[in-house]
Scaffold this motif. Structure first.
Motif, PDB file in Angstrom:
ATOM      1  N   LEU A 132      30.116  15.286 -18.460  1.00  0.00           N
ATOM      2  CA  LEU A 132      29.509  16.500 -18.968  1.00  0.00           C
ATOM      3  C   LEU A 132      28.619  16.030 -20.108  1.00  0.00           C
ATOM      4  CD1 LEU A 132      29.155  19.560 -19.374  1.00  0.00           C
ATOM      5  CD2 LEU A 132      31.175  19.480 -20.858  1.00  0.00           C
ATOM      6  N   VAL A 133      27.307  16.170 -19.927  1.00  0.00           N
ATOM      7  CA  VAL A 133      26.360  15.685 -20.927  1.00  0.00           C
ATOM      8  C   VAL A 133      25.565  16.864 -21.464  1.00  0.00           C
ATOM      9  CG1 VAL A 133      24.393  14.176 -21.355  1.00  0.00           C
ATOM     10  CG2 VAL A 133      26.179  13.459 -19.749  1.00  0.00           C
ATOM     11  N   LEU A 134      25.605  17.021 -22.769  1.00  0.00           N
ATOM     12  CA  LEU A 134      24.865  18.075 -23.441  1.00  0.00           C
ATOM     13  C   LEU A 134      23.871  17.443 -24.386  1.00  0.00           C
ATOM     14  CD1 LEU A 134      27.835  20.407 -24.345  1.00  0.00           C
ATOM     15  CD2 LEU A 134      26.210  20.704 -22.473  1.00  0.00           C
ATOM     16  N   ARG A 135      22.711  18.037 -24.462  1.00  0.00           N
ATOM     17  CA  ARG A 135      21.706  17.560 -25.404  1.00  0.00           C
ATOM     18  C   ARG A 135      21.946  18.271 -26.733  1.00  0.00           C
ATOM     19  NH1 ARG A 135      15.200  17.295 -24.765  1.00  0.00           N
ATOM     20  NH2 ARG A 135      14.845  16.375 -26.794  1.00  0.00           N
ATOM     21  N   ALA A 136      22.213  17.490 -27.760  1.00  0.00           N
ATOM     22  CA  ALA A 136      22.486  18.054 -29.083  1.00  0.00           C
ATOM     23  C   ALA A 136      21.216  18.635 -29.681  1.00  0.00           C
ATOM     24  CB  ALA A 136      23.059  16.983 -29.997  1.00  0.00           C
ATOM     25  N   LYS A 137      21.406  19.654 -30.495  1.00  0.00           N
ATOM     26  CA  LYS A 137      20.275  20.241 -31.212  1.00  0.00           C
ATOM     27  C   LYS A 137      19.775  19.241 -32.237  1.00  0.00           C
ATOM     28  CE  LYS A 137      22.302  24.779 -30.770  1.00  0.00           C
ATOM     29  NZ  LYS A 137      22.954  25.875 -31.483  1.00  0.00           N
ATOM     30  N   LYS A 138      18.493  19.281 -32.482  1.00  0.00           N
ATOM     31  CA  LYS A 138      17.925  18.359 -33.483  1.00  0.00           C
ATOM     32  C   LYS A 138      18.103  18.917 -34.874  1.00  0.00           C
ATOM     33  CE  LYS A 138      14.781  16.198 -30.389  1.00  0.00           C
ATOM     34  NZ  LYS A 138      13.964  15.129 -30.270  1.00  0.00           N
TER      35      LYS A 138
ATOM     36  N   THR B 160      23.578   6.758 -20.350  1.00  0.00           N
ATOM     37  CA  THR B 160      23.092   6.136 -19.115  1.00  0.00           C
ATOM     38  C   THR B 160      24.009   5.004 -18.686  1.00  0.00           C
ATOM     39  OG1 THR B 160      20.813   6.719 -19.647  1.00  0.00           O
ATOM     40  CG2 THR B 160      21.133   4.941 -18.047  1.00  0.00           C
ATOM     41  N   GLU B 161      24.404   4.164 -19.626  1.00  0.00           N
ATOM     42  CA  GLU B 161      25.293   3.036 -19.304  1.00  0.00           C
ATOM     43  C   GLU B 161      26.649   3.520 -18.801  1.00  0.00           C
ATOM     44  OE1 GLU B 161      24.869  -0.397 -19.258  1.00  0.00           O
ATOM     45  OE2 GLU B 161      22.792   0.251 -19.312  1.00  0.00           O
ATOM     46  N   VAL B 162      27.203   4.530 -19.460  1.00  0.00           N
ATOM     47  CA  VAL B 162      28.488   5.077 -19.014  1.00  0.00           C
ATOM     48  C   VAL B 162      28.341   5.631 -17.600  1.00  0.00           C
ATOM     49  CG1 VAL B 162      30.202   6.903 -19.394  1.00  0.00           C
ATOM     50  CG2 VAL B 162      29.371   5.535 -21.330  1.00  0.00           C
ATOM     51  N   GLY B 163      27.280   6.392 -17.374  1.00  0.00           N
ATOM     52  CA  GLY B 163      27.052   6.982 -16.056  1.00  0.00           C
ATOM     53  C   GLY B 163      26.926   5.965 -14.946  1.00  0.00           C
TER      54      GLY B 163
ATOM     55  N   ALA C   6      33.120  13.996 -21.766  1.00  0.00           N
ATOM     56  CA  ALA C   6      32.178  14.959 -22.333  1.00  0.00           C
ATOM     57  C   ALA C   6      31.445  14.303 -23.496  1.00  0.00           C
ATOM     58  CB  ALA C   6      32.916  16.207 -22.805  1.00  0.00           C
ATOM     59  N   MET C   7      30.111  14.235 -23.371  1.00  0.00           N
ATOM     60  CA  MET C   7      29.301  13.536 -24.371  1.00  0.00           C
ATOM     61  C   MET C   7      28.098  14.376 -24.752  1.00  0.00           C
ATOM     62  SD  MET C   7      29.250   9.754 -22.577  1.00  0.00           S
ATOM     63  CE  MET C   7      28.622   8.905 -24.014  1.00  0.00           C
ATOM     64  N   ALA C   8      27.659  14.212 -25.982  1.00  0.00           N
ATOM     65  CA  ALA C   8      26.411  14.835 -26.433  1.00  0.00           C
ATOM     66  C   ALA C   8      25.397  13.734 -26.662  1.00  0.00           C
ATOM     67  CB  ALA C   8      26.631  15.620 -27.718  1.00  0.00           C
ATOM     68  N   GLY C   9      24.174  13.990 -26.212  1.00  0.00           N
ATOM     69  CA  GLY C   9      23.098  13.018 -26.383  1.00  0.00           C
ATOM     70  C   GLY C   9      22.120  13.472 -27.433  1.00  0.00           C
ATOM     71  N   HIS C  10      21.334  12.523 -27.896  1.00  0.00           N
ATOM     72  CA  HIS C  10      20.335  12.811 -28.926  1.00  0.00           C
ATOM     73  C   HIS C  10      19.012  13.259 -28.327  1.00  0.00           C
ATOM     74  CE1 HIS C  10      22.912  11.096 -31.973  1.00  0.00           C
ATOM     75  NE2 HIS C  10      23.132  10.093 -31.172  1.00  0.00           N
ATOM     76  N   GLY C  11      18.846  13.078 -27.020  1.00  0.00           N
ATOM     77  CA  GLY C  11      17.600  13.480 -26.386  1.00  0.00           C
ATOM     78  C   GLY C  11      16.447  12.548 -26.665  1.00  0.00           C
TER      79      GLY C  11
ATOM     80  N   ASP D   9      28.931  15.386 -32.871  1.00  0.00           N
ATOM     81  CA  ASP D   9      30.359  15.557 -32.576  1.00  0.00           C
ATOM     82  C   ASP D   9      30.738  17.034 -32.580  1.00  0.00           C
ATOM     83  OD1 ASP D   9      30.416  12.812 -32.542  1.00  0.00           O
ATOM     84  OD2 ASP D   9      31.506  12.612 -34.425  1.00  0.00           O
ATOM     85  N   GLU D  10      30.340  17.752 -33.602  1.00  0.00           N
ATOM     86  CA  GLU D  10      30.668  19.180 -33.678  1.00  0.00           C
ATOM     87  C   GLU D  10      30.003  19.946 -32.543  1.00  0.00           C
ATOM     88  OE1 GLU D  10      33.003  20.666 -35.422  1.00  0.00           O
ATOM     89  OE2 GLU D  10      33.453  18.665 -36.189  1.00  0.00           O
ATOM     90  N   PHE D  11      28.824  19.516 -32.150  1.00  0.00           N
ATOM     91  CA  PHE D  11      28.109  20.161 -31.053  1.00  0.00           C
ATOM     92  C   PHE D  11      28.903  20.050 -29.754  1.00  0.00           C
ATOM     93  CE2 PHE D  11      25.006  20.174 -27.598  1.00  0.00           C
ATOM     94  CZ  PHE D  11      24.360  21.375 -27.840  1.00  0.00           C
TER      95      PHE D  11
END
Length: 141
Positions: A135-141, A124-127, A105-110, A15-17
């Motif tokens: 807007l999809v960003l890959r969150a840092k691990k 993927t389902e939303v898309g 705007a969403m962040a994914g876990h990768g 969320d913060e990402f």
């Protein structure tokens, strides 16, 4: 440009990402934010049909949304919140369309292939079920 941005939150570090990355975009466009959390526990999925009392999890989810919104309001952003109940991808699409959002705007876990096969992918389902830009960003691990 963008006027109404939906940000699905899951009460995790991602969320913060996503918020960190969306803040400059919102400042530049003056967009209104809609923070959404989809409660998907047993009570949430059966809440309306069985006329259940709100679960502790749902109360905590609502409080979390209000806390995040409060921080954004303090920083001068225009923010609304919504707690939806049920299937996260379906509810994200429904809320985005109902509120006429022009960006999600969403962040994914990768996850990798096997992770997505076993856990599915909300992104993927939303898309697959909306024409609203993502807007999809890959969150840092």
């Amino acid at each position: 440009m963008y006027q109404h941005i939906l940000i699905p939150l899951e009460n995790s570090a991602t969320d913060e990402f996503i918020l960190e990355h969306v803040r400059p975009l919102v400042r530049m466009t003056g967009a209104k934010l809609l923070l959404l959390h989809v409660a998907d526990g047993w009570v949430a999925r059966n809440f309306n049909q069985l006329k259940l009392a709100e679960s502790e999890e749902m109360k905590e989810d609502r409080a979390y949304l209000e806390t995040v919104a409060g921080r954004l309001l303090d920083d001068g952003f225009c923010v609304e919140t919504e707690l939806a109940l049920g299937n996260p991808p379906a509810e994200i699409v429904k809320v985005a369309e109902d509120h006429r959002c022009d960006l999600i705007a969403m962040a994914g876990h990768g996850h990798r292939l096997f992770g997505d096969l076993f856990h599915g992918s909300t992104i993927t389902e939303v898309g697959h079920h909306t024409s609203i830009p993502l807007l999809v960003l890959r969150a840092k691990k």
